[in-house]
Motif scaffolding. Sequence first.
Motif, PDB file in Angstrom:
ATOM      1  N   TYR A 125       0.871  -1.136  -0.288  1.00  0.00           N
ATOM      2  CA  TYR A 125      -0.200  -0.134   0.095  1.00  0.00           C
ATOM      3  C   TYR A 125       1.002   1.466   0.344  1.00  0.00           C
ATOM      4  O   TYR A 125       0.691   2.414  -0.421  1.00  0.00           O
ATOM      5  CB  TYR A 125      -0.796   0.076   1.473  1.00  0.00           C
ATOM      6  CG  TYR A 125      -0.175   0.436   2.560  1.00  0.00           C
ATOM      7  CD1 TYR A 125      -0.444   1.741   3.230  1.00  0.00           C
ATOM      8  CD2 TYR A 125       0.608  -0.877   3.302  1.00  0.00           C
ATOM      9  CE1 TYR A 125       0.200   2.069   4.557  1.00  0.00           C
ATOM     10  CE2 TYR A 125       1.223  -0.200   4.599  1.00  0.00           C
ATOM     11  CZ  TYR A 125       1.258   1.199   4.642  1.00  0.00           C
ATOM     12  OH  TYR A 125       1.308   1.301   6.138  1.00  0.00           O
ATOM     13  N   LEU A 165      -6.273   2.117  -2.498  1.00  0.00           N
ATOM     14  CA  LEU A 165      -6.028   1.483  -1.385  1.00  0.00           C
ATOM     15  C   LEU A 165      -7.615   1.145  -1.017  1.00  0.00           C
ATOM     16  O   LEU A 165      -7.530  -0.312  -0.697  1.00  0.00           O
ATOM     17  CB  LEU A 165      -5.020   1.495  -0.313  1.00  0.00           C
ATOM     18  CG  LEU A 165      -5.418   0.675   0.437  1.00  0.00           C
ATOM     19  CD1 LEU A 165      -4.659  -0.672   0.703  1.00  0.00           C
ATOM     20  CD2 LEU A 165      -4.653   1.162   2.541  1.00  0.00           C
ATOM     21  N   ASP A 305      -2.100  -4.489   3.016  1.00  0.00           N
ATOM     22  CA  ASP A 305      -2.535  -3.391   3.467  1.00  0.00           C
ATOM     23  C   ASP A 305      -1.987  -3.138   4.818  1.00  0.00           C
ATOM     24  O   ASP A 305      -0.720  -3.630   5.141  1.00  0.00           O
ATOM     25  CB  ASP A 305      -3.948  -3.308   4.417  1.00  0.00           C
ATOM     26  CG  ASP A 305      -4.793  -4.274   4.787  1.00  0.00           C
ATOM     27  OD1 ASP A 305      -3.275  -4.171   5.370  1.00  0.00           O
ATOM     28  OD2 ASP A 305      -4.851  -4.368   5.137  1.00  0.00           O
ATOM     29  N   VAL A 313      -6.314  -4.326  -5.043  1.00  0.00           N
ATOM     30  CA  VAL A 313      -6.593  -2.414  -5.403  1.00  0.00           C
ATOM     31  C   VAL A 313      -7.835  -1.589  -6.148  1.00  0.00           C
ATOM     32  O   VAL A 313      -9.059  -2.310  -6.375  1.00  0.00           O
ATOM     33  CB  VAL A 313      -5.725  -1.761  -6.145  1.00  0.00           C
ATOM     34  CG1 VAL A 313      -4.496  -2.497  -4.781  1.00  0.00           C
ATOM     35  CG2 VAL A 313      -5.695  -2.445  -7.964  1.00  0.00           C
TER      36      VAL A 313
END
Length: 445
Positions: A125, A165, A305, A313
Motif C-alpha cells: 500500500y 488502496l 494493507d 486495489v
Amino acid sequence: MRLSKYFLPTLKDDPKEAEIISHRFMLRAGMIRQESAGIYSWLPLGLRVLRKIENIVREEQNRTGAVELLMPTIQSADIWRKSGRYDDYGKEMLRITDRHDREMLYGPTNEEMITDIFKAGTQSYKDLPINLYHIQWKFRDEVRPRFGIMRGREFLMKDAYSFDLNQEDAQHSYNKMFVAYLRTYARMGLKAIPMRADTGPIGGENSHEFLILADTGESEVFFDKDLYDMDWTNFEIDYDNKGDVADVVKDFTAKYAATEEMHNEDDFKSSVEEGKRLSGRGIEVGHIFLFGTKYSEPLGAVVQDPDGKQVAVHSGSYGVGVSRLLGGIIESSHDENGIIWPKEVAPFDIGLLNLKTGDEATDAACQEMYKGLQDSGFDVLYDDKDDRAGAKFSRMDLIGLPWQVIIGPRGVKNGQAEIKNRKTGEREDVAFDKVAAYIAEKNAS
C-alpha cells in the motif's frame, strides 16, 4: 516552413464521401488521406495538429502526477479471458492468430494489460496511489465506420489507469482526472460538458462522458444553461487537496446534464427552471470510469494493507479521444470558408502570404518578415508559391491558421502588412517592424 517545399495536397471541391464538416475540411485541407474504411494516413498538416493536442493532454496528465508509459497495440487473448471480457467485447475486437497459433488481439483498450503490469510491479500500500497512462493507437472494428476520424476504426487515444488502496482514495483519483479533463479541453478552446454516463463494456460504478456541442453530434444532450455559463477558464488547482478537487467536481455535477441514454425528462423539469433547459447535439471527446475491484480481483492485483492483509486495489480508467478531438474542434470552430483553429492547437501560428511571388521587392520584404516572425518565436507557413492571390486567400482560410500576414507590392511601397484575424475576419494595416509585437499582444489579450 515554405509552402513551396511543404506537402499540402489541398482539394478545391468537397469530396463526395464526406458527410460532415470536419471530414470534408480535413480532406480538403490535406490533413488526412483514407487508406481503407475507417483507417487514415495523417498527412503533415494533420499530424502537426494531432501532436499539439497530444502535448496538451500529456501536460495536463503530468500535472496531476500521472506517470506515462507505453503499452503495445497487440495484446494476448489470455489476459482478456482472465477478466472475462474476451468473449463479451463482441465483434468490435479484432482478433488475430500469430504463426504459432497463439490468439492475439489489436487492443481496443488496456484495462487488463495495465492491471497485469501493476500487479507485477507493486506489492505494498506504501506504493499507492499510482496513475499510469499512455497515448497509443487503438483499433475497434466498427460495423459502419463513418464521419472520417470521428468514427474510424483506428484512432489515437490517451488512456490512464488509477490504482488506490480503498474507495475513498479511488474517488479522489477519479476527481483529479475529472478536473484535468476540464482543464485540458479549456486549453483547446472547448467547453466539454461532463455528463453522467452508462459504463458500457468497460463496467464499473461511476462514469462521466465529456461532450462538446455541435450540430453533427451523434448524441442528443440535455443540460442546465447555468452549467454552460460557468467559468471554464484554465483555473489553477492543488491536486493534492482532496477537498478543493471534490468541490470543483461537485460544482460541475450539481447541475443537470445528461445524454439521451441517461436523460429523465421529469428530473430535468424538476431540477432546472424553465428557460434554462437547453438541448442539442454532442460529440464525445472523453470518458472516465471508476470500477472498483472489477479487474483487480479476477486478475489478482493485490497489495498488502497496513494490517498486513492482501487486498484487491480499487481502479479507474480515463480516456481522451486525441485524434477524435481534431474533428470535434473543427465541428465547433469553422465557417463556410474552412477551419478556424484555436491558437493553442493550430498547425502554424501565422500564414504569411506573398501576393506577388517573383517580384524582387515583395520577395525581399516577405523573406525579411518570415525571418523576423520566426525569430520572435512564431511558427510560420510562408506561402511563396506562384499562385493567384485569390487562390492563396482561399487556401489560407481553408486551413484556418489564426493569423494571416499579407504582403503585396502596395504594402511594400507603404511599409505595411495587412494582418487578418481568421476568427473575427478583422483586418488591420501594421508597419512591418510592428507585426510581431502586434500579433503577440493580440494573442495575450
